[in-house]
Motif scaffolding. Structure first.
Motif, PDB file in Angstrom:
ATOM      1  N   SER A 261       0.823  -1.217   0.000  1.00  0.00           N
ATOM      2  CA  SER A 261       0.000   0.000   0.000  1.00  0.00           C
ATOM      3  C   SER A 261       0.858   1.269   0.000  1.00  0.00           C
ATOM      4  N   ALA A 262       2.152   1.103   0.270  1.00  0.00           N
ATOM      5  CA  ALA A 262       3.056   2.272   0.207  1.00  0.00           C
ATOM      6  C   ALA A 262       3.247   2.747  -1.230  1.00  0.00           C
ATOM      7  N   ILE A 263       2.967   1.860  -2.192  1.00  0.00           N
ATOM      8  CA  ILE A 263       3.146   2.229  -3.610  1.00  0.00           C
ATOM      9  C   ILE A 263       1.902   2.985  -4.071  1.00  0.00           C
ATOM     10  N   LYS A 264       2.114   4.183  -4.591  1.00  0.00           N
ATOM     11  CA  LYS A 264       0.993   5.096  -4.802  1.00  0.00           C
ATOM     12  C   LYS A 264       0.342   5.012  -6.182  1.00  0.00           C
ATOM     13  N   ASP A 265       0.616   3.970  -6.899  1.00  0.00           N
ATOM     14  CA  ASP A 265       0.076   3.899  -8.253  1.00  0.00           C
ATOM     15  C   ASP A 265      -0.164   2.429  -8.598  1.00  0.00           C
ATOM     16  N   GLU A 266      -1.350   2.141  -9.130  1.00  0.00           N
ATOM     17  CA  GLU A 266      -1.766   0.760  -9.407  1.00  0.00           C
ATOM     18  C   GLU A 266      -0.810   0.027 -10.355  1.00  0.00           C
ATOM     19  N   THR A 267      -0.370   0.745 -11.382  1.00  0.00           N
ATOM     20  CA  THR A 267       0.533   0.134 -12.356  1.00  0.00           C
ATOM     21  C   THR A 267       1.834  -0.269 -11.678  1.00  0.00           C
ATOM     22  N   ARG A 268       2.351   0.620 -10.863  1.00  0.00           N
ATOM     23  CA  ARG A 268       3.614   0.297 -10.175  1.00  0.00           C
ATOM     24  C   ARG A 268       3.456  -0.862  -9.195  1.00  0.00           C
ATOM     25  N   VAL A 269       2.259  -0.987  -8.593  1.00  0.00           N
ATOM     26  CA  VAL A 269       2.025  -2.134  -7.700  1.00  0.00           C
ATOM     27  C   VAL A 269       2.176  -3.430  -8.499  1.00  0.00           C
ATOM     28  N   LYS A 270       1.607  -3.443  -9.698  1.00  0.00           N
ATOM     29  CA  LYS A 270       1.690  -4.650 -10.536  1.00  0.00           C
ATOM     30  C   LYS A 270       3.136  -4.954 -10.935  1.00  0.00           C
ATOM     31  N   ARG A 271       3.865  -3.917 -11.308  1.00  0.00           N
ATOM     32  CA  ARG A 271       5.269  -4.122 -11.719  1.00  0.00           C
ATOM     33  C   ARG A 271       6.085  -4.711 -10.567  1.00  0.00           C
ATOM     34  N   ALA A 272       5.915  -4.111  -9.392  1.00  0.00           N
ATOM     35  CA  ALA A 272       6.691  -4.574  -8.237  1.00  0.00           C
ATOM     36  C   ALA A 272       6.249  -5.972  -7.824  1.00  0.00           C
ATOM     37  N   LYS A 273       4.962  -6.233  -7.937  1.00  0.00           N
ATOM     38  CA  LYS A 273       4.459  -7.564  -7.590  1.00  0.00           C
ATOM     39  C   LYS A 273       5.139  -8.614  -8.468  1.00  0.00           C
ATOM     40  N   HIS A 274       5.214  -8.337  -9.753  1.00  0.00           N
ATOM     41  CA  HIS A 274       5.903  -9.288 -10.631  1.00  0.00           C
ATOM     42  C   HIS A 274       7.334  -9.518 -10.160  1.00  0.00           C
ATOM     43  N   ALA A 275       8.053  -8.437  -9.888  1.00  0.00           N
ATOM     44  CA  ALA A 275       9.469  -8.576  -9.518  1.00  0.00           C
ATOM     45  C   ALA A 275       9.629  -9.456  -8.279  1.00  0.00           C
ATOM     46  N   VAL A 276       8.752  -9.244  -7.285  1.00  0.00           N
ATOM     47  CA  VAL A 276       8.855 -10.001  -6.028  1.00  0.00           C
ATOM     48  C   VAL A 276       8.448 -11.468  -6.251  1.00  0.00           C
ATOM     49  N   TYR A 277       7.296 -11.683  -6.856  1.00  0.00           N
ATOM     50  CA  TYR A 277       6.790 -13.051  -7.030  1.00  0.00           C
ATOM     51  C   TYR A 277       7.670 -13.848  -7.996  1.00  0.00           C
ATOM     52  N   GLU A 278       8.170 -13.197  -9.024  1.00  0.00           N
ATOM     53  CA  GLU A 278       9.013 -13.895 -10.002  1.00  0.00           C
ATOM     54  C   GLU A 278      10.314 -14.362  -9.344  1.00  0.00           C
ATOM     55  N   ASN A 279      10.842 -13.530  -8.481  1.00  0.00           N
ATOM     56  CA  ASN A 279      12.057 -13.932  -7.771  1.00  0.00           C
ATOM     57  C   ASN A 279      11.786 -15.169  -6.914  1.00  0.00           C
ATOM     58  N   GLN A 280      10.671 -15.161  -6.197  1.00  0.00           N
ATOM     59  CA  GLN A 280      10.329 -16.318  -5.351  1.00  0.00           C
ATOM     60  C   GLN A 280      10.051 -17.554  -6.201  1.00  0.00           C
ATOM     61  N   ARG A 281       9.412 -17.355  -7.351  1.00  0.00           N
ATOM     62  CA  ARG A 281       9.162 -18.491  -8.264  1.00  0.00           C
ATOM     63  C   ARG A 281      10.476 -19.106  -8.738  1.00  0.00           C
ATOM     64  N   THR A 282      11.457 -18.254  -8.980  1.00  0.00           N
ATOM     65  CA  THR A 282      12.743 -18.742  -9.481  1.00  0.00           C
ATOM     66  C   THR A 282      13.423 -19.607  -8.421  1.00  0.00           C
ATOM     67  N   ILE A 283      13.387 -19.145  -7.192  1.00  0.00           N
ATOM     68  CA  ILE A 283      13.972 -19.921  -6.092  1.00  0.00           C
ATOM     69  C   ILE A 283      13.255 -21.271  -5.976  1.00  0.00           C
ATOM     70  N   LYS A 284      11.928 -21.233  -6.070  1.00  0.00           N
ATOM     71  CA  LYS A 284      11.150 -22.483  -5.974  1.00  0.00           C
ATOM     72  C   LYS A 284      11.433 -23.401  -7.156  1.00  0.00           C
ATOM     73  N   ALA A 285      11.611 -22.818  -8.337  1.00  0.00           N
ATOM     74  CA  ALA A 285      11.835 -23.626  -9.534  1.00  0.00           C
ATOM     75  C   ALA A 285      13.157 -24.390  -9.438  1.00  0.00           C
ATOM     76  N   VAL A 286      14.180 -23.739  -8.927  1.00  0.00           N
ATOM     77  CA  VAL A 286      15.488 -24.399  -8.808  1.00  0.00           C
ATOM     78  C   VAL A 286      15.394 -25.530  -7.770  1.00  0.00           C
ATOM     79  N   GLU A 287      14.635 -25.276  -6.724  1.00  0.00           N
ATOM     80  CA  GLU A 287      14.392 -26.307  -5.715  1.00  0.00           C
ATOM     81  C   GLU A 287      13.648 -27.505  -6.348  1.00  0.00           C
ATOM     82  N   ALA A 288      12.660 -27.195  -7.155  1.00  0.00           N
ATOM     83  CA  ALA A 288      11.884 -28.257  -7.817  1.00  0.00           C
ATOM     84  C   ALA A 288      12.793 -29.107  -8.704  1.00  0.00           C
ATOM     85  N   LEU A 289      13.675 -28.451  -9.404  1.00  0.00           N
ATOM     86  CA  LEU A 289      14.591 -29.169 -10.298  1.00  0.00           C
ATOM     87  C   LEU A 289      15.502 -30.096  -9.495  1.00  0.00           C
ATOM     88  N   LYS A 290      15.973 -29.572  -8.365  1.00  0.00           N
ATOM     89  CA  LYS A 290      16.819 -30.384  -7.480  1.00  0.00           C
ATOM     90  C   LYS A 290      16.086 -31.647  -7.047  1.00  0.00           C
TER      91      LYS A 290
END
Ligand code: GLA
Length: 389
Positions: A261-290
């Motif tokens: 909610s600190a992000i003051k613009d809807e578009t920027r919330v979406k951009r940042a959400k992608h960056a955060v979730y994509e990073n976590q997905r990447t960590i999970k994906a490497v774990e899955a491969l292992k």
């Protein structure tokens, strides 16, 4: 043999006297972790066996002469070591020139010119990093030819520095790193905040990596790449008002939901959400491969595409069509856009017995919808830069 062909062309253009070297640097494909590298997150790319070949000979003067077999209509383009600056007419040679310039900026001044011929078997502008391949290749050649004391990791950083400061694209470190540090059969799990990395074997028993090329040309410079980057920077600054983090990659999904909610613009919330979730997905994906859980790895690839489509908005109808048609094919384990987006390629993991059907089905649907054909490449994971002869 490509090696012989490029050497023959070099001799035809530049003569055959003196010491001539033949070099190679790969292209790359990113399996998952897109638009995370300038957000302090993780990426998971690998080098390919296709890439850029370079034939080179030192000169006695300060002249640079360049020729590309991919752009023969441009002929031989010349430059001088005394006057290295980006120029529109210099076209692709701004990449090798930028790297020579960057070496100088880092205290390694190139004093003698060279003749350099290039040939790339990476489709140009496809999103498989033909430009980063040229940058790392140039750096590797400078190191071998002039004896500069640099590691392959340095070559990645110098390549990125030249791209940022000479060619004006604010790219992250992923492409140059993947190419400079490539290892056959392995992807690189890289933390872009620290440059810590590990190699993860890609054992796709009974499956292949298939690249689908949209043939929609993409130039990072005139794309929305820099805009996405600054949207993320603004979102980070807003979140930093409420919590002390260094990058979006520091956040878990839960923390992001708490602070967004600190992000003051809807578009920027979406951009940042992608960056955060994509990073976590990447960590999970490497774990899955292992854990040999290729099914989960594929699901995370699919989720990555959805997020790039809906939240980061860097796909477009061409890439969406390739991926959505791929998802319909039996035997597709996962499929997503790869690279910067806005055109370029997708990467899919496809079971061996389904590869032909994949190419036929996706190819047909794409051409019907988009009006021109896509190209398909079954690729192998290869090593980093090297001298061939
Ligand atoms: C381009 C950039 C990389 C990276 C990707 C998106 O390839 O060069 O640094 O940001 O886009 O993941």
């Amino acid at each position: 043999m490509i090696e012989q062909e490029v050497l023959a062309k070099f001799k035809e253009l530049f003569g055959d006297e003196g010491e001539i070297g033949v070099y190679f640097a790969p292209g790359r494909v990113n399996m998952i972790g897109e638009h995370t590298d300038y957000n302090g997150g993780h990426v998971f790319p690998c080098a390919l066996t296709i890439g850029t070949y370079g034939v080179v000979r030192k000169r006695d003067d300060n002249k640079l002469r360049f020729y590309s077999m991919n752009f023969e209509q441009l002929g031989i383009l010349e430059a001088s070591l005394d006057d290295l600056k980006p120029e529109k007419e210099a076209d692709w040679t701004n990449y090798p020139k930028g790297v020579i310039w960057a070496f100088g900026e880092k205290g390694m001044k190139v004093e003698q010119g060279m003749d350099l011929l290039l040939f790339g078997n990476i489709p140009n502008g496809s999103g498989l990093s033909s430009s980063a391949s040229v940058e790392v290749l140039t750096g590797y050649i400078l190191k071998s030819l002039y004896g500069f004391d640099v590691t392959n990791q340095d070559l990645a950083l110098i390549g990125q520095y030249s791209e940022n400061n000479f060619n004006g694209v604010n790219c992250g470190i992923m492409d140059q790193f993947a190419i400079a540090m490539g290892k056959e059969g392995h992807a690189i799990f890289l933390d872009t905040a620290t440059l810590d990395y590990t190699y993860a074997p890609i054992k796709l028993e009974n499956a292949k990596i298939v690249i689908s090329c949209s043939n929609k040309k993409r130039g990072l410079g005139d794309s929305k790449y820099n805009e996405r980057r600054s949207e993320c920077e603004t979102a980070l600054a807003e979140i930093q008002q409420v919590v002390g983090i260094n990058s979006l990659g520091d956040l878990t999904e839960e923390q992001f939901e708490q602070y967004k909610s600190a992000i003051k613009d809807e578009t920027r919330v979406k951009r940042a959400k992608h960056a955060v979730y994509e990073n976590q997905r990447t960590i999970k994906a490497v774990e899955a491969l292992k854990n040999n859980d290729l099914k989960l790895f594929g699901e995370l690839m699919n989720a990555s595409h959805v997020s790039l489509r809906d939240d980061y908005e860097v796909t477009g109808i061409e890439l969406d069509t390739l991926v959505e048609e791929a998802w319909k094919v039996d035997g597709v384990i996962g499929s997503r856009m790869t690279g910067a987006g806005f055109g370029g390629c997708t990467v899919s993991i496809v079971k061996d017995e389904s590869v032909d059907a994949f190419i036929a089905q996706v190819g047909k649907a794409y051409e019907e919808k988009i009006g021109y054909a896509a190209d398909f490449y079954v690729v192998e994971i290869g090593d980093g830069p090297r001298k061939l002869a």
